[in-house]
Design a protein around this motif. Structure first.
Motif, PDB file in Angstrom:
ATOM      1  N   ARG A 311       0.835  -1.208   0.000  1.00  9.69           N
ATOM      2  CA  ARG A 311       0.000   0.000   0.000  1.00  9.69           C
ATOM      3  C   ARG A 311       0.867   1.255   0.000  1.00  9.69           C
ATOM      4  O   ARG A 311       0.572   2.216  -0.716  1.00  9.69           O
ATOM      5  CB  ARG A 311      -0.941  -0.007   1.207  1.00  9.69           C
ATOM      6  CG  ARG A 311      -2.037   1.042   1.101  1.00  9.69           C
ATOM      7  CD  ARG A 311      -3.059   0.951   2.216  1.00  9.69           C
ATOM      8  NE  ARG A 311      -4.015  -0.121   2.015  1.00  9.69           N
ATOM      9  CZ  ARG A 311      -5.243  -0.136   2.534  1.00  9.69           C
ATOM     10  NH1 ARG A 311      -5.635   0.878   3.266  1.00  9.69           N
ATOM     11  NH2 ARG A 311      -6.049  -1.139   2.316  1.00  9.69           N
ATOM     12  N   LEU A 312       1.932   1.272   0.773  1.00 10.54           N
ATOM     13  CA  LEU A 312       2.846   2.413   0.768  1.00 10.54           C
ATOM     14  C   LEU A 312       3.527   2.542  -0.589  1.00 10.54           C
ATOM     15  O   LEU A 312       3.702   3.664  -1.111  1.00 10.54           O
ATOM     16  CB  LEU A 312       3.885   2.263   1.881  1.00 10.54           C
ATOM     17  CG  LEU A 312       4.940   3.371   1.981  1.00 10.54           C
ATOM     18  CD1 LEU A 312       4.281   4.736   2.182  1.00 10.54           C
ATOM     19  CD2 LEU A 312       5.922   3.084   3.126  1.00 10.54           C
ATOM     20  N   GLN A 313       3.900   1.414  -1.178  1.00 14.35           N
ATOM     21  CA  GLN A 313       4.505   1.452  -2.509  1.00 14.35           C
ATOM     22  C   GLN A 313       3.545   2.057  -3.521  1.00 14.35           C
ATOM     23  O   GLN A 313       3.948   2.856  -4.371  1.00 14.35           O
ATOM     24  CB  GLN A 313       4.893   0.037  -2.957  1.00 14.35           C
ATOM     25  CG  GLN A 313       6.118  -0.527  -2.247  1.00 14.35           C
ATOM     26  CD  GLN A 313       6.400  -1.965  -2.667  1.00 14.35           C
ATOM     27  OE1 GLN A 313       5.484  -2.729  -2.980  1.00 14.35           O
ATOM     28  NE2 GLN A 313       7.668  -2.341  -2.664  1.00 14.35           N
ATOM     29  N   GLN A 314       2.275   1.704  -3.437  1.00 14.98           N
ATOM     30  CA  GLN A 314       1.272   2.268  -4.350  1.00 14.98           C
ATOM     31  C   GLN A 314       1.203   3.787  -4.221  1.00 14.98           C
ATOM     32  O   GLN A 314       1.209   4.516  -5.228  1.00 14.98           O
ATOM     33  CB  GLN A 314      -0.112   1.680  -4.049  1.00 14.98           C
ATOM     34  CG  GLN A 314      -0.342   0.280  -4.556  1.00 14.98           C
ATOM     35  CD  GLN A 314      -1.784  -0.167  -4.338  1.00 14.98           C
ATOM     36  OE1 GLN A 314      -2.507   0.406  -3.524  1.00 14.98           O
ATOM     37  NE2 GLN A 314      -2.201  -1.193  -5.059  1.00 14.98           N
ATOM     38  N   GLN A 315       1.130   4.250  -3.000  1.00 14.62           N
ATOM     39  CA  GLN A 315       0.991   5.687  -2.774  1.00 14.62           C
ATOM     40  C   GLN A 315       2.190   6.444  -3.315  1.00 14.62           C
ATOM     41  O   GLN A 315       2.051   7.457  -4.008  1.00 14.62           O
ATOM     42  CB  GLN A 315       0.794   5.960  -1.282  1.00 14.62           C
ATOM     43  CG  GLN A 315      -0.525   5.433  -0.742  1.00 14.62           C
ATOM     44  CD  GLN A 315      -0.722   5.720   0.734  1.00 14.62           C
ATOM     45  OE1 GLN A 315       0.089   6.402   1.353  1.00 14.62           O
ATOM     46  NE2 GLN A 315      -1.790   5.196   1.314  1.00 14.62           N
ATOM     47  N   SER A 320       5.101   9.884  -7.154  1.00 10.20           N
ATOM     48  CA  SER A 320       6.393  10.147  -7.783  1.00 10.20           C
ATOM     49  C   SER A 320       6.255  10.302  -9.295  1.00 10.20           C
ATOM     50  O   SER A 320       6.782  11.255  -9.886  1.00 10.20           O
ATOM     51  CB  SER A 320       7.375   9.015  -7.468  1.00 10.20           C
ATOM     52  OG  SER A 320       8.633   9.262  -8.090  1.00 10.20           O
ATOM     53  N   CYS A 321       5.517   9.386  -9.925  1.00  4.49           N
ATOM     54  CA  CYS A 321       5.285   9.503 -11.368  1.00  4.49           C
ATOM     55  C   CYS A 321       4.633  10.841 -11.701  1.00  4.49           C
ATOM     56  O   CYS A 321       5.021  11.521 -12.667  1.00  4.49           O
ATOM     57  CB  CYS A 321       4.389   8.366 -11.849  1.00  4.49           C
ATOM     58  SG  CYS A 321       5.174   6.747 -11.918  1.00  4.49           S
ATOM     59  N   ALA A 358       7.342  15.043   0.750  1.00  7.94           N
ATOM     60  CA  ALA A 358       8.729  14.580   0.855  1.00  7.94           C
ATOM     61  C   ALA A 358       9.318  14.293  -0.528  1.00  7.94           C
ATOM     62  O   ALA A 358      10.500  14.550  -0.770  1.00  7.94           O
ATOM     63  CB  ALA A 358       8.793  13.328   1.727  1.00  7.94           C
ATOM     64  N   GLU A 359       8.505  13.750  -1.439  1.00 11.10           N
ATOM     65  CA  GLU A 359       9.002  13.450  -2.781  1.00 11.10           C
ATOM     66  C   GLU A 359       9.357  14.724  -3.542  1.00 11.10           C
ATOM     67  O   GLU A 359      10.363  14.772  -4.266  1.00 11.10           O
ATOM     68  CB  GLU A 359       7.965  12.645  -3.555  1.00 11.10           C
ATOM     69  CG  GLU A 359       8.262  12.418  -5.020  1.00 11.10           C
ATOM     70  CD  GLU A 359       9.519  11.587  -5.297  1.00 11.10           C
ATOM     71  OE1 GLU A 359       9.812  11.342  -6.484  1.00 11.10           O
ATOM     72  OE2 GLU A 359      10.210  11.189  -4.340  1.00 11.10           O
ATOM     73  N   MET A 360       8.575  15.783  -3.376  1.00 11.83           N
ATOM     74  CA  MET A 360       8.884  17.045  -4.030  1.00 11.83           C
ATOM     75  C   MET A 360      10.223  17.580  -3.527  1.00 11.83           C
ATOM     76  O   MET A 360      11.058  18.049  -4.319  1.00 11.83           O
ATOM     77  CB  MET A 360       7.773  18.057  -3.760  1.00 11.83           C
ATOM     78  CG  MET A 360       7.882  19.326  -4.591  1.00 11.83           C
ATOM     79  SD  MET A 360       7.505  18.996  -6.322  1.00 11.83           S
ATOM     80  CE  MET A 360       7.912  20.568  -7.063  1.00 11.83           C
ATOM     81  N   MET A 361      10.428  17.474  -2.246  1.00 10.24           N
ATOM     82  CA  MET A 361      11.708  17.904  -1.669  1.00 10.24           C
ATOM     83  C   MET A 361      12.860  17.059  -2.225  1.00 10.24           C
ATOM     84  O   MET A 361      13.930  17.581  -2.556  1.00 10.24           O
ATOM     85  CB  MET A 361      11.659  17.815  -0.149  1.00 10.24           C
ATOM     86  CG  MET A 361      10.795  18.857   0.518  1.00 10.24           C
ATOM     87  SD  MET A 361      11.410  20.557   0.265  1.00 10.24           S
ATOM     88  CE  MET A 361      12.886  20.557   1.299  1.00 10.24           C
ATOM     89  N   ARG A 362      12.658  15.758  -2.334  1.00  8.35           N
ATOM     90  CA  ARG A 362      13.724  14.888  -2.867  1.00  8.35           C
ATOM     91  C   ARG A 362      14.083  15.285  -4.292  1.00  8.35           C
ATOM     92  O   ARG A 362      15.272  15.411  -4.637  1.00  8.35           O
ATOM     93  CB  ARG A 362      13.288  13.426  -2.845  1.00  8.35           C
ATOM     94  CG  ARG A 362      14.372  12.448  -3.310  1.00  8.35           C
ATOM     95  CD  ARG A 362      13.851  11.053  -3.523  1.00  8.35           C
ATOM     96  NE  ARG A 362      13.018  10.946  -4.724  1.00  8.35           N
ATOM     97  CZ  ARG A 362      13.500  10.775  -5.946  1.00  8.35           C
ATOM     98  NH1 ARG A 362      14.810  10.732  -6.156  1.00  8.35           N
ATOM     99  NH2 ARG A 362      12.674  10.676  -6.975  1.00  8.35           N
ATOM    100  N   LEU A 363      13.078  15.490  -5.128  1.00  5.50           N
ATOM    101  CA  LEU A 363      13.342  15.847  -6.519  1.00  5.50           C
ATOM    102  C   LEU A 363      14.075  17.190  -6.616  1.00  5.50           C
ATOM    103  O   LEU A 363      15.045  17.326  -7.370  1.00  5.50           O
ATOM    104  CB  LEU A 363      12.026  15.921  -7.299  1.00  5.50           C
ATOM    105  CG  LEU A 363      11.332  14.571  -7.556  1.00  5.50           C
ATOM    106  CD1 LEU A 363       9.903  14.788  -8.042  1.00  5.50           C
ATOM    107  CD2 LEU A 363      12.110  13.729  -8.556  1.00  5.50           C
ATOM    108  N   LEU A 364      13.619  18.169  -5.843  1.00  6.64           N
ATOM    109  CA  LEU A 364      14.244  19.493  -5.913  1.00  6.64           C
ATOM    110  C   LEU A 364      15.662  19.505  -5.351  1.00  6.64           C
ATOM    111  O   LEU A 364      16.549  20.171  -5.886  1.00  6.64           O
ATOM    112  CB  LEU A 364      13.371  20.507  -5.172  1.00  6.64           C
ATOM    113  CG  LEU A 364      11.976  20.761  -5.772  1.00  6.64           C
ATOM    114  CD1 LEU A 364      11.172  21.707  -4.884  1.00  6.64           C
ATOM    115  CD2 LEU A 364      12.071  21.307  -7.194  1.00  6.64           C
ATOM    116  N   LEU A 365      15.872  18.749  -4.272  1.00  5.99           N
ATOM    117  CA  LEU A 365      17.194  18.729  -3.631  1.00  5.99           C
ATOM    118  C   LEU A 365      18.181  17.826  -4.362  1.00  5.99           C
ATOM    119  O   LEU A 365      19.324  18.221  -4.647  1.00  5.99           O
ATOM    120  CB  LEU A 365      17.063  18.255  -2.182  1.00  5.99           C
ATOM    121  CG  LEU A 365      16.323  19.162  -1.211  1.00  5.99           C
ATOM    122  CD1 LEU A 365      16.073  18.436   0.097  1.00  5.99           C
ATOM    123  CD2 LEU A 365      17.104  20.449  -0.956  1.00  5.99           C
TER     124      LEU A 365
END
Length: 847
Positions: A311-315, A320-321, A358-365
């Motif tokens: 379920r976490l992988q799905q989210q 991310s995509c 958190a994903e937005m931060m990862r992509l930007l950083l």
């Protein structure tokens, strides 16, 4: 009436203009692709039957014709769709991105015909080809990409965004298997696979060129680059590819056609030839299976750790995509990453997509190498968060160890976001350890966990509830500390529903009657329904109104007989409770009333009791044992009531299986009474209450969710109110609520519970419902027994009112006339103005 041009007519006109045969043929082919005349549509359907499916009429099946008609309709959407995309790409307008784990769209064909305004033409074209359009429409398998209200709301919002000409993309998951098909066997819910894609989906377009890599697991390496900047490199255990599948979402009688982009998970390399060659036949395709599992099924059972991980992988996968896709669109237009929030605003539909912060931060950083402050500024200006629940257990929390196993880089980022946040909060609320702990993104306990609602709240520019009462309670309860910290972020955006699907499509007779009096403007401006008020006391209009209702009840009666072999009386009061089965929604309270009615009829068969058909529908989550037991009780009561000749002329109980959008469209128009009886303070909003009211049902309900606003709009005299208020519920619990006192002091209630307990409805087996009775008597957390008598009294008022046909008709008309506020168009306008700051962008098509 204007005569439709035939192919020979068109050819003759073109020959008169001096065009050669090839030019004429090209024009006729194009007409078959985009023409809206009956003749053009017939050619298009025949061409699709032959060229797209390799069939001819003598061997074509019903499904073949459905596909041919659908492709013909889709062709007529494509020009609008492409035009909308071009318009958005070439403009500087902000685009709304709606992130939702659920979309319950319902069948597409009929809805697209309504929105294109070509229902009659296609109906005639199909008829001239020897087929029936309704017969083909019934063949469509709806996409079961949601569980309940969350997905139906998302579908309504996509419809309204397009109708209001607002640039938007909906993002989600293309689940191979949707919400389960529900069957009832021996009274119990049985789940079956919902393989909605088994015969193809004519409405989607695969975009294999649009794919993104998504990482899982592994570890993170840290290093300092040549400029002395601290950097992180995530080395995953698993990489999954997300492939886009696009579905056009057409606005009502406008050119705007927005995109619903759903992601399918695949392996970057689906077959390892080297491993296969070495004899590892199963291992050669193992990665393919692992990767495809992520988008395999909606909401996998998460009782075991493997289910939680999936379920976490799905989210994370779809978030991310989606974010990678938005950034890709933005940069391809020549814009800078620093301006991303000026091009896109991202709405989090509940906490499922909250990991996007958190994903937005990862992509930007990590990918675009921004510094922390710039990345956080962009992130918090991009996101907005809709909260859909007041139930603490429904606010997602992820075990910290499990989260770190799946998303190690995001765990680091969440810790750092939290550290910086807590430093500021500590200064402001120094010494208030409870408040600081409440606001923290990390929950303490035997096992630490991440609070996703807190992550969404912190990372968003705006937080909204979905009904006035819900938002008020949100500020006072589950998000009290967040409201005190940032009151400017909070607002209310009461839910709404689209009148196109839930009135025009599902109730064409009522639509025609309304339009005959006030015109068709209400379909795009629901406030115009107010003009119906002048006809509320008109006897002729009341008669026509109730005839429409009666016709819909006959239609539903036929469906009930076809599905269940149960005969119900269309002249009886259709008492409807259709929604997910959950204790807080209190289907049990309704069931107790049914037993009470049954006992009253048994005791006094000659009594003047209004005949009533009580209709339940709804699915219980596969792992929710109490909800499944409630279904068993309802069906068991039905077995007794429906087969008791002393009673069944005045009372019937129906549990309509497999509640979905298709079946909802049959039930809502036939309802006389709408059951909205959840415990006050538990339902965020509800949308079924709106759909039922818009179709002329009167509401019996508590002051919960959007019921409060519905009652204010329709008038308290047109609403059957009962039950404790949210404050009274809390006070009752605080003062030591004892359900046993209500049981022993109310003879009718006691009899009903005793009958359940002693096996009257379970073939004299007292064990079947022991757990349910015990819950009612000693752990009645939803105050069913406390509200029982008030509910029974309100139902008596319902019955008395129903006897007065003229009065009931007047109330029904006024309910519809005063429901203008509850259009999803109004909801979306509120979001656009107050949260998203976006404007409509009318689409102009090239000739």
């Amino acid at each position: 009436m204007k005569k439709n041009k035939t192919a020979s007519d068109v050819r003759s006109k073109l020959e008169e203009k001096g065009l050669d045969k090839q030019e004429i043929q090209n024009i006729l082919i194009e007409d078959a692709r985009t023409g809206l005349s009956v003749e053009a549509l017939k050619r298009a359907i025949s061409n699709n039957l032959f060229y797209a499916q390799g069939k001819f009429p003598e061997i074509a099946t019903r499904h073949d014709y459905y596909m041919a008609v659908s492709y013909a309709v889709r062709d007529r959407i494509l020009n609008r769709w492409v035009g909308s995309v071009k318009q958005y790409l070439n403009s500087k307008n902000r685009v709304v991105s709606y992130l939702s784990a659920e979309y319950l769209l319902g069948p597409h064909l009929a809805n697209n015909l309504i929105n294109l305004g070509i229902y009659k033409q296609v109906e005639q074209a199909v008829k001239e080809l020897g087929k029936d359009l309704d017969w083909l429409i019934e063949k469509e398998i709806e996409p079961g990409l949601g569980n309940g209200g969350l997905g139906r709301l998302a579908a309504c919002y996509m419809d309204s965004l397009a109708t209001l000409e607002v640039p938007a993309i909906g993002y989600g998951i293309r689940y191979q298997f949707g919400i389960f098909e529900q069957d009832i066997k021996d009274g119990w819910q049985v789940e079956d696979t919902d393989n909605w894609l088994r015969r193809g989906n004519p409405w989607e377009i695969e975009r294999r060129e649009l794919n993104y890599e998504v990482k899982f697991g592994g570890h993170v390496q840290h290093y300092t680059d040549n400029n002395g900047k601290f950097c992180s490199n995530w080395i995953p255990d698993l990489v999954v590819k997300g492939v886009a599948y696009d579905t056009p979402i057409l606005g009502y009688k406008v050119n705007t056609t927005n995109t619903l982009r759903l992601w399918k998970s695949e392996a970057p390399k689906s077959f390892d030839f080297q491993v296969f060659n070495a004899g590892g036949y199963n291992e050669a395709v193992r990665q393919k299976i692992v990767c495809e599992n992520i988008s395999k099924v909606l909401y996998p059972n998460d009782e075991q750790e493997e289910g939680k991980i999936l379920r976490l992988q799905q989210q994370y996968f779809f978030v991310s995509c989606s974010l990678q896709d938005m950034i890709n669109i933005h940069l391809r237009q020549g814009d800078k990453i620093h301006d991303f929030h000026q091009k896109f605003v991202v709405q989090l539909n509940d906490t499922h997509p909250a990991v996007g912060v958190a994903e937005m931060m990862r992509l930007l950083l990590d990918k675009y190498m921004l510094d922390w402050d710039d990345a956080w500024d962009i992130t918090t200006k991009t996101f907005a968060y809709t909260n859909h629940t007041l139930l603490p257990e429904a606010l997602e929390k992820w075990d910290l160890e499990l989260f770190g196993k799946v998303l190690p880089r995001h765990l680091e980022l969440i810790y750092e976001i939290n550290r910086r946040f807590i430093d500021k909060v500590t200064v402001r609320f120094y010494g208030d350890h409870q408040k600081i702990a409440s606001l923290s993104l990390i929950g303490e306990g035997p096992r630490k966990y991440i609070k996703m609602a807190n992550l969404a709240a912190l990372g968003s520019q705006a937080i909204n509830g979905v009904a006035a009462l819900h938002t008020d309670l949100l500020k006072k309860t589950v998000m009290k500390d967040w409201f005190e910290l940032s009151p400017e972020k909070f607002s209310n955006k009461t839910n709404g529903v689209t009148p196109r699907r839930w009135m025009v499509l599902s109730n064409p007779q009522l639509t025609e009657l309304i339009s005959s009096k006030i015109g068709e403007g209400w379909i795009k401006n629901l406030d115009e329904l107010k003009d119906l008020e002048q006809f509320a006391k008109d006897k002729a209009f009341q008669k026509a109104w109730m005839e429409v209702k009666h016709d819909q009840k006959i239609n539903l009666s036929k469906k009930i007989f076809q599905r269940m072999r149960l005969t119900v009386d269309p002249d009886s009061l259709f008492d409807v409770q259709v929604k997910r089965i959950h204790e807080y929604k209190r289907q049990l309270l309704n069931a107790l009333h049914v037993i009470t009615l049954y006992n009253r009829i048994k005791q006094k068969p000659e009594a003047d009791i209004v005949p009533r058909t009580v209709i339940f529908a709804g699915k219980a989550a596969p792992g929710y044992k109490m909800a499944k037991l409630i279904i068993k009780l309802i069906t068991s009561i039905g077995d007794v009531v429906n087969n008791d000749s002393d009673v069944n002329k005045k009372l019937k109980v129906v549990f309509f299986p497999n509640y979905n959008v298709t079946n909802a469209q049959k039930i809502y128009p036939a309802a006389d009474l709408s059951e909205q009886i959840s415990t006050s303070g538990k339902e965020a909003s509800g949308t079924g209450n709106m759909k039922l009211s818009l179709n002329g049902a009167l509401t019996i309900g508590t002051l919960d969710g959007a019921n409060v606003e519905i009652r204010e709009c329709v008038g308290e005299e047109n609403f059957f109110l009962f039950g404790l208020t949210a404050d009274e519920v809390e006070n009752t619990k605080a003062n030591g609520y004892d359900p046993y006192d209500y049981y022993k002091n109310n003879p009718e209630l006691k009899l009903a519970i005793d009958q359940i307990n002693e096996g009257y409805f379970s073939h004299l087996d007292p064990d079947t419902f022991k757990g349910l009775v015990r819950s009612l008597m000693f752990d009645d957390q939803y105050l069913i027994l406390a509200d029982y008598q008030a509910y029974v009294d309100a139902q008596e008022k319902v019955a008395e009112t129903f006897k007065n046909k003229s009065k009931w008709a007047e109330m029904s008309i006024l309910n519809v006339a005063r429901m203008g506020k509850f259009s999803s168009d109004r909801s979306i306008r509120d979001y656009c103005k107050e949260i998203w700051k976006v404007e409509p962008v009318p689409v102009k098509l090239e000739n």
